[in-house]
Design a protein around this motif. Sequence first.
Motif, PDB file in Angstrom:
ATOM      1  N   VAL A  37       0.834  -1.202   0.000  1.00 34.09           N
ATOM      2  CA  VAL A  37       0.000   0.000   0.000  1.00 34.09           C
ATOM      3  C   VAL A  37       0.871   1.256   0.000  1.00 34.09           C
ATOM      4  N   LYS A  38       1.896   1.284   0.844  1.00 35.96           N
ATOM      5  CA  LYS A  38       2.767   2.457   0.889  1.00 35.96           C
ATOM      6  C   LYS A  38       3.419   2.698  -0.472  1.00 35.96           C
ATOM      7  N   SER A  39       3.840   1.639  -1.122  1.00 37.30           N
ATOM      8  CA  SER A  39       4.450   1.771  -2.440  1.00 37.30           C
ATOM      9  C   SER A  39       3.445   2.289  -3.468  1.00 37.30           C
ATOM     10  N   LEU A  40       2.232   1.785  -3.413  1.00 36.12           N
ATOM     11  CA  LEU A  40       1.200   2.211  -4.364  1.00 36.12           C
ATOM     12  C   LEU A  40       0.762   3.656  -4.121  1.00 36.12           C
ATOM     13  N   LEU A  41       0.737   4.078  -2.866  1.00 36.52           N
ATOM     14  CA  LEU A  41       0.313   5.444  -2.555  1.00 36.52           C
ATOM     15  C   LEU A  41       1.254   6.492  -3.142  1.00 36.52           C
ATOM     16  N   VAL A  42       2.515   6.170  -3.290  1.00 34.45           N
ATOM     17  CA  VAL A  42       3.469   7.145  -3.833  1.00 34.45           C
ATOM     18  C   VAL A  42       3.695   6.971  -5.333  1.00 34.45           C
ATOM     19  N   ASN A  43       3.056   5.980  -5.934  1.00 33.44           N
ATOM     20  CA  ASN A  43       3.236   5.708  -7.357  1.00 33.44           C
ATOM     21  C   ASN A  43       2.282   6.583  -8.173  1.00 33.44           C
ATOM     22  N   ALA A  47      -4.257   5.283 -10.054  1.00 37.82           N
ATOM     23  CA  ALA A  47      -5.371   6.234 -10.115  1.00 37.82           C
ATOM     24  C   ALA A  47      -5.564   6.920  -8.768  1.00 37.82           C
ATOM     25  N   PRO A  48      -5.673   8.265  -8.758  1.00 34.44           N
ATOM     26  CA  PRO A  48      -5.856   8.990  -7.490  1.00 34.44           C
ATOM     27  C   PRO A  48      -7.118   8.562  -6.743  1.00 34.44           C
ATOM     28  N   GLU A  49      -8.099   8.058  -7.470  1.00 28.87           N
ATOM     29  CA  GLU A  49      -9.339   7.608  -6.838  1.00 28.87           C
ATOM     30  C   GLU A  49      -9.109   6.407  -5.929  1.00 28.87           C
ATOM     31  N   MET A  50      -7.980   5.730  -6.111  1.00 29.06           N
ATOM     32  CA  MET A  50      -7.671   4.563  -5.285  1.00 29.06           C
ATOM     33  C   MET A  50      -7.133   4.940  -3.911  1.00 29.06           C
ATOM     34  N   GLN A  51      -6.737   6.188  -3.718  1.00 30.61           N
ATOM     35  CA  GLN A  51      -6.088   6.585  -2.469  1.00 30.61           C
ATOM     36  C   GLN A  51      -6.923   6.279  -1.230  1.00 30.61           C
ATOM     37  N   PRO A  52      -8.216   6.647  -1.178  1.00 34.82           N
ATOM     38  CA  PRO A  52      -8.996   6.317   0.027  1.00 34.82           C
ATOM     39  C   PRO A  52      -9.065   4.806   0.282  1.00 34.82           C
ATOM     40  N   LEU A  53      -9.206   4.035  -0.773  1.00 34.38           N
ATOM     41  CA  LEU A  53      -9.239   2.579  -0.650  1.00 34.38           C
ATOM     42  C   LEU A  53      -7.924   2.068  -0.057  1.00 34.38           C
ATOM     43  N   TYR A  58      -4.558   0.098   4.422  1.00 31.42           N
ATOM     44  CA  TYR A  58      -3.385   0.319   5.263  1.00 31.42           C
ATOM     45  C   TYR A  58      -3.779   0.321   6.744  1.00 31.42           C
ATOM     46  N   ALA A  59      -4.864   0.997   7.071  1.00 33.51           N
ATOM     47  CA  ALA A  59      -5.334   1.021   8.462  1.00 33.51           C
ATOM     48  C   ALA A  59      -5.687  -0.392   8.928  1.00 33.51           C
ATOM     49  N   TYR A  60      -6.334  -1.157   8.072  1.00 33.12           N
ATOM     50  CA  TYR A  60      -6.701  -2.548   8.380  1.00 33.12           C
ATOM     51  C   TYR A  60      -5.461  -3.383   8.692  1.00 33.12           C
ATOM     52  N   GLN A  83     -15.723  -5.695  -0.084  1.00 35.12           N
ATOM     53  CA  GLN A  83     -15.860  -4.419  -0.798  1.00 35.12           C
ATOM     54  C   GLN A  83     -14.541  -3.999  -1.434  1.00 35.12           C
ATOM     55  N   TRP A  84     -13.454  -4.146  -0.702  1.00 33.93           N
ATOM     56  CA  TRP A  84     -12.149  -3.731  -1.214  1.00 33.93           C
ATOM     57  C   TRP A  84     -11.747  -4.543  -2.435  1.00 33.93           C
ATOM     58  N   VAL A  85     -11.975  -5.850  -2.387  1.00 29.99           N
ATOM     59  CA  VAL A  85     -11.643  -6.697  -3.531  1.00 29.99           C
ATOM     60  C   VAL A  85     -12.466  -6.264  -4.741  1.00 29.99           C
ATOM     61  N   GLY A  86     -13.749  -5.983  -4.531  1.00 27.98           N
ATOM     62  CA  GLY A  86     -14.602  -5.512  -5.620  1.00 27.98           C
ATOM     63  C   GLY A  86     -14.147  -4.168  -6.170  1.00 27.98           C
ATOM     64  N   GLN A  87     -13.757  -3.280  -5.275  1.00 29.82           N
ATOM     65  CA  GLN A  87     -13.290  -1.954  -5.722  1.00 29.82           C
ATOM     66  C   GLN A  87     -12.000  -2.067  -6.524  1.00 29.82           C
ATOM     67  N   ILE A  88     -11.099  -2.913  -6.095  1.00 28.46           N
ATOM     68  CA  ILE A  88      -9.854  -3.096  -6.841  1.00 28.46           C
ATOM     69  C   ILE A  88     -10.152  -3.594  -8.244  1.00 28.46           C
ATOM     70  N   ASN A  89     -11.130  -4.476  -8.367  1.00 30.53           N
ATOM     71  CA  ASN A  89     -11.523  -4.982  -9.696  1.00 30.53           C
ATOM     72  C   ASN A  89     -12.044  -3.877 -10.601  1.00 30.53           C
ATOM     73  N   ASN A  90     -12.655  -2.854  -9.998  1.00 30.00           N
ATOM     74  CA  ASN A  90     -13.258  -1.769 -10.782  1.00 30.00           C
ATOM     75  C   ASN A  90     -12.270  -0.719 -11.266  1.00 30.00           C
ATOM     76  N   TYR A  91     -11.102  -0.658 -10.632  1.00 33.84           N
ATOM     77  CA  TYR A  91     -10.119   0.347 -11.019  1.00 33.84           C
ATOM     78  C   TYR A  91      -9.252  -0.172 -12.163  1.00 33.84           C
ATOM     79  N   SER A  92      -9.105   0.647 -13.152  1.00 32.99           N
ATOM     80  CA  SER A  92      -8.180   0.297 -14.231  1.00 32.99           C
ATOM     81  C   SER A  92      -6.935   1.145 -14.035  1.00 32.99           C
ATOM     82  N   ILE A  93      -5.929   0.516 -13.463  1.00 34.21           N
ATOM     83  CA  ILE A  93      -4.702   1.268 -13.166  1.00 34.21           C
ATOM     84  C   ILE A  93      -3.545   0.771 -14.000  1.00 34.21           C
TER      85      ILE A  93
END
Length: 93
Positions: A37-43, A47-53, A58-60, A83-93
């Motif tokens: 997650v830390k690596s993806l947050l700085v990449n 997609a910026p929309e993925m940041q809250p996810l 990360y908190a989990y 929900q998180w697994v479903g959201q990841i499927n929806n993002y095209s990064i």
Amino acid sequence: MPLSHHDQVHLLQDILVNHLEDCCGSVSECEQLGRLVKSLLVNQSVAPEMQPLLENIYAYCQTGKNTADLDNHINAHQEELSQWVGQINNYSI
């Protein structure tokens, strides 16, 4: 050779799916989730929309690696994991 951000997202998703399906996990998996997650947050390619996810994941994982009963923590977050697994499927990064 470092993992691409696509590979990192797939690994992140695989670990989350394992937690979802197996209802158990390890501290090392939580630590790996945190590093991913830390690596993806700085990449900039992610997609910026993925940041809250990513921040929620990360908190989990931070709470999970410090809990006395990780399996209970995972069980308590089954809905979020789904929900998180479903959201990841929806993002095209």
